[in-house]
Design an enzyme around this catalytic site. Structure first.
Site, PDB file in Angstrom:
ATOM      1  CG  HIS A 179      37.429  42.173  48.585  1.00 62.57           C
ATOM      2  ND1 HIS A 179      38.571  41.505  48.976  1.00 62.57           N
ATOM      3  CD2 HIS A 179      37.067  42.929  49.644  1.00 62.57           C
ATOM      4  CE1 HIS A 179      38.873  41.834  50.215  1.00 62.57           C
ATOM      5  NE2 HIS A 179      37.978  42.704  50.645  1.00 62.57           N
ATOM      6  CG  ASP A 226      30.297  43.023  53.099  1.00 63.46           C
ATOM      7  OD1 ASP A 226      31.437  43.289  52.685  1.00 63.46           O
ATOM      8  OD2 ASP A 226      30.077  42.546  54.243  1.00 63.46           O
TER       9      ASP A 226
HETATM   10  P1  DGP Z   1      37.930  43.461  53.635  1.00 63.74           P
HETATM   11  O1  DGP Z   1      37.980  43.925  55.048  1.00 63.74           O
HETATM   12  O2  DGP Z   1      38.097  44.603  52.661  1.00 63.74           O
HETATM   13  O3  DGP Z   1      38.843  42.287  53.356  1.00 63.74           O
HETATM   14  O4  DGP Z   1      36.417  42.988  53.429  1.00 63.74           O
HETATM   15  C1  DGP Z   1      35.978  41.694  53.386  1.00 63.74           C
HETATM   16  C2  DGP Z   1      34.480  41.772  53.346  1.00 63.74           C
HETATM   17  O5  DGP Z   1      33.982  40.502  53.026  1.00 63.74           O
HETATM   18  C3  DGP Z   1      33.811  42.166  54.669  1.00 63.74           C
HETATM   19  O6  DGP Z   1      33.130  43.412  54.497  1.00 63.74           O
HETATM   20  C4  DGP Z   1      32.845  41.065  54.960  1.00 63.74           C
HETATM   21  C5  DGP Z   1      32.751  40.315  53.663  1.00 63.74           C
HETATM   22  N1  DGP Z   1      32.595  38.886  53.818  1.00 63.74           N
HETATM   23  C6  DGP Z   1      33.413  38.053  54.514  1.00 63.74           C
HETATM   24  N2  DGP Z   1      32.971  36.789  54.430  1.00 63.74           N
HETATM   25  C7  DGP Z   1      31.851  36.835  53.643  1.00 63.74           C
HETATM   26  C8  DGP Z   1      30.952  35.830  53.183  1.00 63.74           C
HETATM   27  O7  DGP Z   1      31.067  34.630  53.460  1.00 63.74           O
HETATM   28  N3  DGP Z   1      29.919  36.242  52.421  1.00 63.74           N
HETATM   29  C9  DGP Z   1      29.735  37.557  52.072  1.00 63.74           C
HETATM   30  N4  DGP Z   1      28.678  37.868  51.321  1.00 63.74           N
HETATM   31  N5  DGP Z   1      30.576  38.532  52.483  1.00 63.74           N
HETATM   32  C10 DGP Z   1      31.619  38.162  53.257  1.00 63.74           C
END
Ligand code: DGP
Length: 114
Positions: free
Chosen positions: A100, A30
């Site tokens: 996810h 994340d």
């Molecule tokens: P949620 O709130 O459950 O929809 O979590 C989405 C998660 O995705 C959040 O913890 C941050 C992560 N995230 C968002 N954009 C990116 C990205 O571009 N790369 C990565 N590695 N994580 C991301």
């Protein structure tokens, strides 16, 4: 249909620290970790959320759960414990509309969640 953010990561169009991948799913760190271990596991199939999953996704969902087990082991939190989170919809705090699974560990968790 336009690719989701997590499809772009799965297809390596957007960089991420990938820790596992196979023909059905991809796991990556994340970008905003909330604990020492914070991995997102996503199916390559862009199911919007667990609420939108169908009976035809049963095998895929079972596969994901077993990968949660394997990733927790590989990340060294299987024995100490970890949390598995599927934020879903507006009240669930979901921000990316592609199913996810958060795998979070490496510290003690609180309950209830915020
Ligand atoms: P949620 O709130 O459950 O929809 O979590 C989405 C998660 O995705 C959040 O913890 C941050 C992560 N995230 C968002 N954009 C990116 C990205 O571009 N790369 C990565 N590695 N994580 C991301």
């Amino acid at each position: 249909m336009e690719e989701t953010l997590f499809q772009k990561i799965a297809n390596k169009e957007i960089p991420a620290q990938i820790v596992y991948e196979d023909e059905l799913c991809v796991a990556f760190r994340d970008v905003s970790p909330v604990a020492p271990v914070h991995v997102l596991l996503v199916p390559r199939k862009p199911i919007p959320s667990i609420a939108a999953a169908g009976t035809e996704d049963a095998e895929l969902l079972a596969h994901l759960m077993l990968k949660v087990r394997d990733i927790a082991l590989a990340e060294g939190v299987s024995e100490s414990g970890f949390r598995v989170v599927l934020n879903t919809g507006v009240d669930g705090g979901q921000t990316v509309p592609h199913l996810h699974i958060h795998i979070i560990g490496g510290r003690s968790m609180q309950w209830p969640p915020g």
